[in-house]
Scaffold this active site. Structure first.
Site, PDB file in Angstrom:
ATOM      1  N   ARG A  72      83.086 -67.661 115.395  1.00  0.00           N
ATOM      2  CA  ARG A  72      83.457 -67.756 116.810  1.00  0.00           C
ATOM      3  C   ARG A  72      82.849 -68.811 117.407  1.00  0.00           C
ATOM      4  O   ARG A  72      83.570 -69.215 118.618  1.00  0.00           O
ATOM      5  CB  ARG A  72      83.474 -66.379 117.274  1.00  0.00           C
ATOM      6  N   CYS A 102      59.757 -64.197 117.710  1.00  0.00           N
ATOM      7  CA  CYS A 102      58.994 -63.476 116.506  1.00  0.00           C
ATOM      8  C   CYS A 102      59.509 -64.103 115.064  1.00  0.00           C
ATOM      9  O   CYS A 102      59.068 -63.948 114.206  1.00  0.00           O
ATOM     10  CB  CYS A 102      59.481 -61.977 116.324  1.00  0.00           C
ATOM     11  N   ASN A 130      85.382 -62.026 128.601  1.00  0.00           N
ATOM     12  CA  ASN A 130      85.388 -63.068 127.593  1.00  0.00           C
ATOM     13  C   ASN A 130      84.131 -63.521 127.236  1.00  0.00           C
ATOM     14  O   ASN A 130      83.307 -63.888 128.200  1.00  0.00           O
ATOM     15  CB  ASN A 130      86.401 -64.323 127.842  1.00  0.00           C
ATOM     16  N   CYS A 150      65.106 -65.782 116.012  1.00  0.00           N
ATOM     17  CA  CYS A 150      64.217 -65.380 117.559  1.00  0.00           C
ATOM     18  C   CYS A 150      63.315 -66.427 117.620  1.00  0.00           C
ATOM     19  O   CYS A 150      62.352 -66.645 116.917  1.00  0.00           O
ATOM     20  CB  CYS A 150      63.918 -63.879 117.288  1.00  0.00           C
ATOM     21  N   HIS A 175      80.627 -58.753 129.278  1.00  0.00           N
ATOM     22  CA  HIS A 175      80.077 -58.480 127.953  1.00  0.00           C
ATOM     23  C   HIS A 175      79.173 -59.389 127.365  1.00  0.00           C
ATOM     24  O   HIS A 175      79.210 -59.444 125.995  1.00  0.00           O
ATOM     25  CB  HIS A 175      81.620 -58.340 127.063  1.00  0.00           C
TER      26      HIS A 175
HETATM   27 ZN   LIG Z   1      62.011 -61.366 118.137  1.00  0.00          ZN
END
Ligand SMILES: [Zn+2]
Length: 283
Positions: free
Chosen positions: A80, A175, A113, A172, A132
């Protein structure tokens, strides 16, 4: 004919408005070639590998997958992401922006959207609420912090044969665990709403200013169906609170709350083009 009269009324309302609220659901993207995921059939046409797995949109749009099978989760969201990045917004976006920019009270966009198409079409990012979230922004799956980051430099490559994202998956930045799009999913307890909350405050302030200045407001609602009523609810609420006319563009769910409002049973590009031509003819 009724439609012609409604288009004329819409052009007239837009000419006289001093502020413009644009609200949009998935239907606005169809003329740009985007799928609208209507029912399992529509979803599976866009994602044949998920048809094979028998997974519906509701099942796939669940944050669980980022823990259970991150490669599958990122195949779906990566596909997407790549699709929305490569999509060119249809001409209706630019034509509506031309109208919006002429309003002394300005404009605001409210959309469910997550595809970032309004920004891509040149709309001011600070005048958009994405209720959203946005696929172009990322957060930690856990999450380890409340950080949200823009992900334009992140690429996701998908092995279409097996419908799996290839390593490295988006991680991420805090982390090093798996990252996910900052999108509200189903059964989603870890979505970070901070970015959307800031957008919501801006919309609220804009509506307040418009109200204080007593500017006539018009609402153009595009492609927002009854299935997810968030967008329609906001349109109706602003129409009531600001005594504003709602112009509802929708080839299917086109009925309006009462006759003060205007129903245009057309696709987005066709409706906006027709309104623009009438407005230009009258100038
Ligand atoms: Zn994280």
């Amino acid at each position: 004919m009724m439609l012609k009269k409604n288009l004329k009324n819409a052009a007239n309302i837009l000419n006289n408005a001093h502020a413009l609220l644009i609200s949009a659901g998935a239907g606005i993207g169809i003329d740009s070639g985007l799928p609208d995921f209507r029912g399992n059939e529509g979803f599976w046409r866009a994602y044949p590998p998920l048809a094979k797995l028998g997974k519906s949109f509701v099942e796939m749009a669940n944050p669980e997958w980022f823990c259970r099978n991150p490669k599958l989760a990122w195949a779906f969201y990566g596909h997407r992401l790549n699709l929305y990045r490569s999509t060119v917004p249809h001409t209706g976006y630019a034509q509506l922006l031309d109208i919006a920019r002429q309003k002394p009270g300005g404009y605001f966009v409210f959309t469910s959207n997550v595809d970032g198409q309004f920004q891509k079409a040149g709309y001011d990012d600070s005048r958009i609420e994405e209720c959203h979230g946005s696929i172009h922004h990322f957060q930690c799956v856990q999450p380890c912090s409340d950080d949200i980051w823009e992900g334009s430099e992140i690429t996701v490559t998908i092995d279409e044969e097996v419908f799996e994202a290839m390593e490295p998956l988006p991680l991420c930045r805090n982390c090093g665990g798996i990252a996910r799009p900052n999108i509200l999913m189903f059964g989603d307890w870890s979505w970070n709403a901070q970015r959307t909350d800031i957008q919501r405050d801006r919309l609220r302030r804009w509506l307040q200013e418009v109200s204080v200045q007593r500017l006539p407001v018009a609402i153009v609602e595009i492609g927002a169906g009854n299935a997810v009523a968030t967008v329609r609810n906001l349109s109706a609420q602003v129409a009531t609170n600001h005594n504003a006319t709602l112009i509802r563009i929708n080839p299917r769910d086109y009925s309006v709350p009462d006759e003060r409002h205007i129903s245009l049973p057309l696709g987005a590009a066709e409706a906006i083009k027709a309104i623009t031509e009438i407005m230009e003819g009258e100038l």
